[in-house]
Design an enzyme around this catalytic site. Structure first.
Site, mmCIF file in Angstrom:
data_model
loop_
_atom_site.group_PDB
_atom_site.id
_atom_site.type_symbol
_atom_site.label_atom_id
_atom_site.label_comp_id
_atom_site.label_asym_id
_atom_site.label_seq_id
_atom_site.Cartn_x
_atom_site.Cartn_y
_atom_site.Cartn_z
ATOM 1 N N TYR A 158 12.232 31.742 4.582
ATOM 2 C CA TYR A 158 10.944 32.404 4.818
ATOM 3 C C TYR A 158 10.747 32.767 6.279
ATOM 4 O O TYR A 158 11.155 32.031 7.173
ATOM 5 C CB TYR A 158 9.794 31.480 4.397
ATOM 6 C CG TYR A 158 9.611 31.369 2.900
ATOM 7 C CD1 TYR A 158 9.534 32.504 2.085
ATOM 8 C CD2 TYR A 158 9.491 30.123 2.304
ATOM 9 C CE1 TYR A 158 9.351 32.388 0.719
ATOM 10 C CE2 TYR A 158 9.299 29.989 0.937
ATOM 11 C CZ TYR A 158 9.228 31.136 0.142
ATOM 12 O OH TYR A 158 9.041 31.018 -1.190
ATOM 13 N N MET A 166 8.752 24.813 0.069
ATOM 14 C CA MET A 166 8.048 23.801 -0.710
ATOM 15 C C MET A 166 9.027 22.933 -1.506
ATOM 16 O O MET A 166 8.888 21.717 -1.577
ATOM 17 C CB MET A 166 7.057 24.459 -1.675
ATOM 18 C CG MET A 166 6.154 23.442 -2.363
ATOM 19 S SD MET A 166 5.025 24.168 -3.564
ATOM 20 C CE MET A 166 3.976 25.145 -2.528
ATOM 21 N N LYS A 195 0.849 -1.206 0.000
ATOM 22 C CA LYS A 195 0.000 0.000 0.000
ATOM 23 C C LYS A 195 0.884 1.255 0.000
ATOM 24 O O LYS A 195 2.076 1.183 0.329
ATOM 25 C CB LYS A 195 -0.909 -0.015 1.234
ATOM 26 C CG LYS A 195 -0.167 0.010 2.558
ATOM 27 C CD LYS A 195 -1.103 -0.340 3.730
ATOM 28 C CE LYS A 195 -0.357 -0.332 5.042
ATOM 29 N NZ LYS A 195 -1.164 -0.904 6.146
ATOM 30 N N ARG A 239 -10.382 -0.751 15.136
ATOM 31 C CA ARG A 239 -10.245 0.066 13.937
ATOM 32 C C ARG A 239 -11.231 -0.454 12.897
ATOM 33 O O ARG A 239 -12.223 0.202 12.619
ATOM 34 C CB ARG A 239 -8.789 -0.010 13.456
ATOM 35 C CG ARG A 239 -8.424 0.995 12.420
ATOM 36 C CD ARG A 239 -6.931 1.007 12.131
ATOM 37 N NE ARG A 239 -6.486 -0.142 11.365
ATOM 38 C CZ ARG A 239 -5.260 -0.267 10.848
ATOM 39 N NH1 ARG A 239 -4.356 0.690 11.036
ATOM 40 N NH2 ARG A 239 -4.918 -1.323 10.157
HETATM 41 C C1 LIG Z 1 -0.318 -1.818 6.880
HETATM 42 C C2 LIG Z 1 -0.811 -3.132 7.369
HETATM 43 C C3 LIG Z 1 0.058 -4.225 7.538
HETATM 44 C C4 LIG Z 1 1.571 -4.101 7.414
HETATM 45 O O1 LIG Z 1 2.112 -3.729 8.652
HETATM 46 P P1 LIG Z 1 3.707 -3.605 8.855
HETATM 47 O O2 LIG Z 1 3.855 -3.178 10.270
HETATM 48 O O3 LIG Z 1 4.173 -2.570 7.891
HETATM 49 O O4 LIG Z 1 4.280 -4.943 8.563
HETATM 50 C C5 LIG Z 1 -0.491 -5.460 7.854
HETATM 51 N N1 LIG Z 1 -1.819 -5.607 8.028
HETATM 52 C C6 LIG Z 1 -2.682 -4.577 7.918
HETATM 53 C C7 LIG Z 1 -4.128 -4.808 8.151
HETATM 54 C C8 LIG Z 1 -2.213 -3.301 7.609
HETATM 55 O O5 LIG Z 1 -3.064 -2.274 7.521
#
Ligand SMILES: *Cc1c(COP(=O)(O)O)cnc(C)c1O
Length: 368
Positions: free
Chosen positions: A264, A313, A38, A136
């Site tokens: 700045y 920036m 991701k 979550r």
């Molecule tokens: C991002 C994520 C992971 C990966 O976690 P790491 O600590 O980077 O290995 C695994 N499972 C879920 C559900 C995640 O959101």
């Protein structure tokens, strides 16, 4: 690697393989690996990283959002892709691209079944997430019966896996909580499997889970940060290699008098004659303003040059008064010497945030 002549993020694919092999060495032969790619593979390059891992026969990919999964399919990824946080608006696209949704509450479960019925699917692979303490995403333990009866009411979808996520797998002082999460998950999956009549793949570990809770590897693990070279502990970091090096170049040197200001809002005032350097990387590249005013630093010819004044920036200015360097020299923002974790710590954040912030305008170059 040739010297950087502009701002680049160098991705070391050998290091990626090293990390993959290291994490794999922690697992039983029959435990599968999901590579979490991701957020552009944690700020690197999702397509290149996924293509590389696909060649290493990784079992699954996971991304957060649907558009990330589509980008992987467009890049030629044929390995199964789990969408960790999908929304019903994208369910048609998910099916069109053979992506596999995490169904985490009744609303999304019902919405996905509806689309699966409309498009006449049979046994379309889905993943069911249970909340075991992170609070979550996910069904709750006492939803098991309802979820299973809904699943048993249709043959349009089939549960490829049941999973959960640990809240504090990196924290030694949260061992009791983590063990309780794992126990709850075991109870949930046992009941779920019995009621549904088959045994889906079971997984709960992220990178720190892999390293700290071998008893919870189950059928599959999900690793993100470990692949990119960080293990959430000094000890584990020794076994891993950061894959990303953020480099730039020293554009211009200035000699300023005592009492002059830099940048700045005139945020920096020199207390003596100083030599400063301007570097083409700024908050639009992912070096947040928090790194300004003396907090963060870069390496020039192996020496630390602290960021003075506000981060702009597209630029930062650093103090090079005591550094032997000239215009055109290479600058390292993070890499193997100062790691992303080291630099992140100067602003009380973590490697994950610094890495994923590196913006798309920074050119990626690959070394293999
Ligand atoms: C991002 C994520 C992971 C990966 O976690 P790491 O600590 O980077 O290995 C695994 N499972 C879920 C559900 C995640 O959101």
């Amino acid at each position: 690697m040739p010297k950087a002549q502009e701002t680049v993020l160098e991705i070391d694919l050998k290091a990626l393989k090293h990390n993959f092999d290291y994490l794999k060495s922690k697992l039983n032969n029959n435990t599968k690996i999901t590579a979490v790619v991701k957020a552009f593979a944690y700020g690197s390059d999702a397509a290149v990283v996924a293509q590389y891992l696909q060649k290493l026969n990784v079992d699954y990919f996971a991304v957060a959002y649907t558009n990330e999964g589509i980008a992987l399919r467009d890049a030629g990824i044929t390995t199964p892709i789990l969408i960790l946080h999908p929304q019903p608006v994208n369910f048609k696209l998910i099916i069109e691209h053979c992506l596999e949704p995490n169904l985490y509450n009744a609303k999304v479960l019902n919405a996905f079944i509806k689309i699966a019925e409309e498009t006449q699917q049979s046994n379309y692979p889905v993943h069911i997430k249970f909340n075991t303490g992170l609070n979550r995403l996910g069904f709750w333990e006492n939803d098991v019966d309802d979820v299973v009866s809904r699943l048993n009411s249709t043959n349009t979808i089939k549960v490829a896996s049941v999973f959960s996520h640990l809240a504090a797998s990196e924290a030694k002082n949260e061992k009791e909580f983590t063990v309780a999460q794992i126990e709850t998950f075991n109870t949930i999956v046992a009941r779920f499997s019995k009621k549904i009549g088959y045994t889906p793949t079971k997984h709960i570990c992220n990178t720190s889970g892999i390293l700290n809770y071998p008893e919870a590897h189950f059928d599959m693990v999900r690793t993100g940060i470990g692949l990119y070279g960080f293990g959430n502990s000094k000890m584990e970091d020794l076994h891993l290699k950061p894959i990303a090096t953020l480099k730039s170049i020293l554009s211009q040197i200035h000699h300023i008098e005592k009492g002059e200001t830099v940048g700045y809002n005139r945020a920096y005032t020199s207390d003596a004659p100083k030599k400063t350097a301007t570097i083409p990387i700024g908050h639009a590249d992912g070096v947040s303003r928090h790194y300004g005013n003396g907090k963060g630093y870069v390496l020039i010819n192996g020496e630390k040059a602290s960021i003075i004044g506000n981060v702009c920036m597209d630029m930062i200015m650093v103090d090079i008064t005591s550094i032997n360097c000239e215009e055109g020299d290479e600058v390292q923002i993070f890499g193997k010497e100062t790691t992303a974790e080291d630099l992140a710590r100067t602003t009380n954040t973590i490697s994950y945030e610094l890495l994923t912030a590196i913006s798309q305008r920074v050119k990626r170059v690959f070394r293999s």
